[in-house]
Design an enzyme around this catalytic site. Structure first.
Site, mmCIF file in Angstrom:
data_model
loop_
_atom_site.group_PDB
_atom_site.id
_atom_site.type_symbol
_atom_site.label_atom_id
_atom_site.label_comp_id
_atom_site.label_asym_id
_atom_site.label_seq_id
_atom_site.Cartn_x
_atom_site.Cartn_y
_atom_site.Cartn_z
ATOM 1 N N CYS A 239 3.228 8.283 1.894
ATOM 2 C CA CYS A 239 3.632 7.185 2.657
ATOM 3 C C CYS A 239 4.312 6.022 1.197
ATOM 4 C CB CYS A 239 2.599 7.210 3.828
ATOM 5 S SG CYS A 239 3.299 5.976 4.828
ATOM 6 N N CYS B 160 2.278 -4.196 14.732
ATOM 7 C CA CYS B 160 1.976 -3.861 13.332
ATOM 8 C C CYS B 160 1.498 -4.777 13.255
ATOM 9 C CB CYS B 160 3.939 -3.694 13.221
ATOM 10 S SG CYS B 160 3.729 -3.069 11.710
ATOM 11 N N SER C 291 12.395 5.598 7.976
ATOM 12 C CA SER C 291 12.215 5.235 8.941
ATOM 13 C C SER C 291 12.330 4.257 9.354
ATOM 14 C CB SER C 291 10.101 5.276 9.562
ATOM 15 O OG SER C 291 9.341 4.069 11.028
ATOM 16 N N CYS D 283 6.168 -7.549 6.471
ATOM 17 C CA CYS D 283 7.794 -7.504 7.113
ATOM 18 C C CYS D 283 8.357 -8.208 8.385
ATOM 19 C CB CYS D 283 7.782 -5.907 7.957
ATOM 20 S SG CYS D 283 9.002 -5.640 9.073
ATOM 21 N N CYS E 226 6.815 -6.232 14.880
ATOM 22 C CA CYS E 226 6.954 -5.677 16.045
ATOM 23 C C CYS E 226 5.487 -6.164 16.064
ATOM 24 C CB CYS E 226 6.560 -4.244 15.601
ATOM 25 S SG CYS E 226 8.590 -3.931 14.988
ATOM 26 N N GLU F 161 0.720 -0.953 -0.181
ATOM 27 C CA GLU F 161 0.234 -0.701 0.027
ATOM 28 C C GLU F 161 0.595 1.036 0.274
ATOM 29 O OE1 GLU F 161 -3.782 -1.738 2.764
ATOM 30 O OE2 GLU F 161 -2.121 -1.403 3.276
ATOM 31 N N CYS G 232 -0.883 5.111 10.028
ATOM 32 C CA CYS G 232 0.223 4.223 10.816
ATOM 33 C C CYS G 232 0.504 2.702 11.252
ATOM 34 C CB CYS G 232 0.722 4.709 12.119
ATOM 35 S SG CYS G 232 1.957 6.139 11.219
#
Ligand code: SAH
Ligand code: SF4
Length: 410
Positions: free
Chosen positions: A107, A121, A214, A114, A118, A94, A356
């Site tokens: 963004c 997330c 980031s 990933c 985390c 996305e 986020c």
């Protein structure tokens, strides 16, 4: 058999020059190509009218300009726009455009899924599938910029709130943040190629301070970024001590806070405006107490930085809750009273899950993170055993596979 065409979006300026030289064309042709593709958004080689016909014919035979197919295009009430992009083999990523009073921020994603996993997330919960290529990363900017230039609503905003120095370029996207899906510093080479294009005057011409990477804290790559492409750096901290950070951001077990903060200190002289941002996701009853705020002050008191408090954006499997507005304010108050710079991030695009950590795309999980992590209400780690999980075909990736890379560092 004809060989597959190269995607010209994969080339930064040096790579384009080398490609053009390989076709026995003059160097200025590379510059023309960069301008046609990145400044004017032209995808059809036939439309590149000032290229010699013979060169166009060669390019039509050997090259193409291909960005990711759009699966879904969503508009939020606040003007935020989210695209779901097909990266093949059942994976999707996305990108999100966030219009603000004085800027238009895109963004973008760096990986399908990933591997860092985390705890809070949604991307991490999906597991990891593959790195995006440089073309797939810059293609998100290429696509969004040229689409939005023809969008009356986006243009209206830019005209109403012109960013100083920006109004003459006709551009809509003034800032890029690598805060979408994936850990950018675990797809280092491709991310740096894409960053170079963002900064290049022949392409997007963004200043370093308008491009932010980031990271969850890949220490050796922070040092390399300082040398290769020192854009603005945001570090996802989320905890004021190793015990808690080990659980929230598993990468902390490899690069604990002291090592991470030392790397941040080393980055500072290279960082635009000599400061860093620390992101801190506010999780109810987990990392949001007064004591933890004071611990955070002690940890960061000598660092030139801003702390960005991000209200947690919940997703079904997390088992976590967002801190209340009062708690976030009290936490911010302690930081401000101690003389720190602290902000609370505005949540945007809530109605289309574009905020986020809500970017989940659609990932074929090759690490089985999701299977292991899901339904765990307690904060605990879902371990990824790289030996066991890695698929053979991932070894063929042009860049090092993040899990392989983590394995070497063990
Ligand atoms: N992998 C990189 C960049 C992508 S995540 C990193 O971790 O920094 C971008 C930001 O969103 C990070 O600060 C991340 O911690 C934060 N984030 C992730 N999940 C979130 C959630 N559910 N709510 C709020 N912020 C979240
Ligand atoms: Fe990966 Fe960043 Fe999500 Fe952590 S917060 S799982 S590093 S995308």
């Amino acid at each position: 058999m004809t060989s597959p065409r190269v995607n010209l979006l994969d080339f930064d300026a040096d790579q384009m020059a080398a490609y053009v030289a390989g076709l026995n064309e003059k160097p200025f042709r590379a510059k023309q190509l960069m301008q046609w593709i990145h400044q004017r958004g032209v995808a059809d080689i036939n439309d590149m009218s000032d290229l010699a016909k013979s060169f166009r014919a060669t390019l039509l035979d050997k090259a193409e300009i291909l960005s990711l197919p759009v699966i879904k295009d969503e508009h939020a009430l606040d003007g935020t726009r989210k695209w779901l992009l097909d990266v093949g083999a059942g994976n999707a990523v996305e990108s999100v455009f966030i219009p603000e009073d004085d800027r238009g921020t895109l963004c973008i994603s760096s990986q399908a899924g990933c591997a860092v996993n985390c705890r809070f997330c949604s991307t991490g919960h999906q597991g990891f599938s593959r790195n995006l290529t440089a073309g797939e990363i810059i293609g998100q900017l290429w696509f969004a910029e040229h689409l939005l230039r023809n969008d009356p609503e986006a243009i209206r905003r830019v005209e109403k709130f012109p960013t100083p120095g920006w109004e003459h370029t006709g551009r809509v996207i003034s800032n890029v943040v690598m805060m979408g899906m994936g850990e950018p510093l675990l797809n280092y080479d491709n991310v740096v190629s894409a960053l170079r294009l963002m900064l290049d005057d022949r392409a997007y011409g963004l200043s370093r301070r308008r491009v932010t990477v980031s990271t969850s804290g890949v220490v050796p790559m922070i040092d390399r970024l300082a040398q290769d492409c020192p854009v603005a750096l945001a570090v996802s901290l989320h905890a004021p001590n190793d015990t808690l950070r080990d659980q929230l951001v598993p990468l902390n077990q490899k690069y604990p806070l002291r090592e991470l903060l030392d790397a941040c200190e080393r980055y500072l002289p290279f960082a635009p405006r000599d400061f860093l941002t620390f992101e801190y996701c506010m999780l109810d009853g987990v990392n949001d107490s007064d004591i933890q705020a004071k611990e955070l002050v002690r940890l960061l008191k000598n660092m030139k930085c801003k702390i960005n408090l991000i209200p947690f954006n919940p997703f079904p499997e997390s088992g976590l809750k967002r801190s209340s507005a009062q708690r976030i304010n009290a936490f911010a108050g302690i930081l401000l009273d101690a003389g720190m710079v602290a902000t609370v991030r505005k949540t945007r695009g809530d109605d289309i899950a574009a905020a986020c950590g809500q970017l989940a795309g659609d990932v074929v999980d090759r690490t089985r993170v999701r299977e292991r992590a899901v339904h765990k209400a307690e904060i605990e780690l879902a371990e990824v055993d790289p030996e066991e999980e890695i698929d053979e075909d991932l070894h063929a990736e042009p860049n090092e596979h993040p899990i392989e890379w983590l394995k070497k560092l063990k």
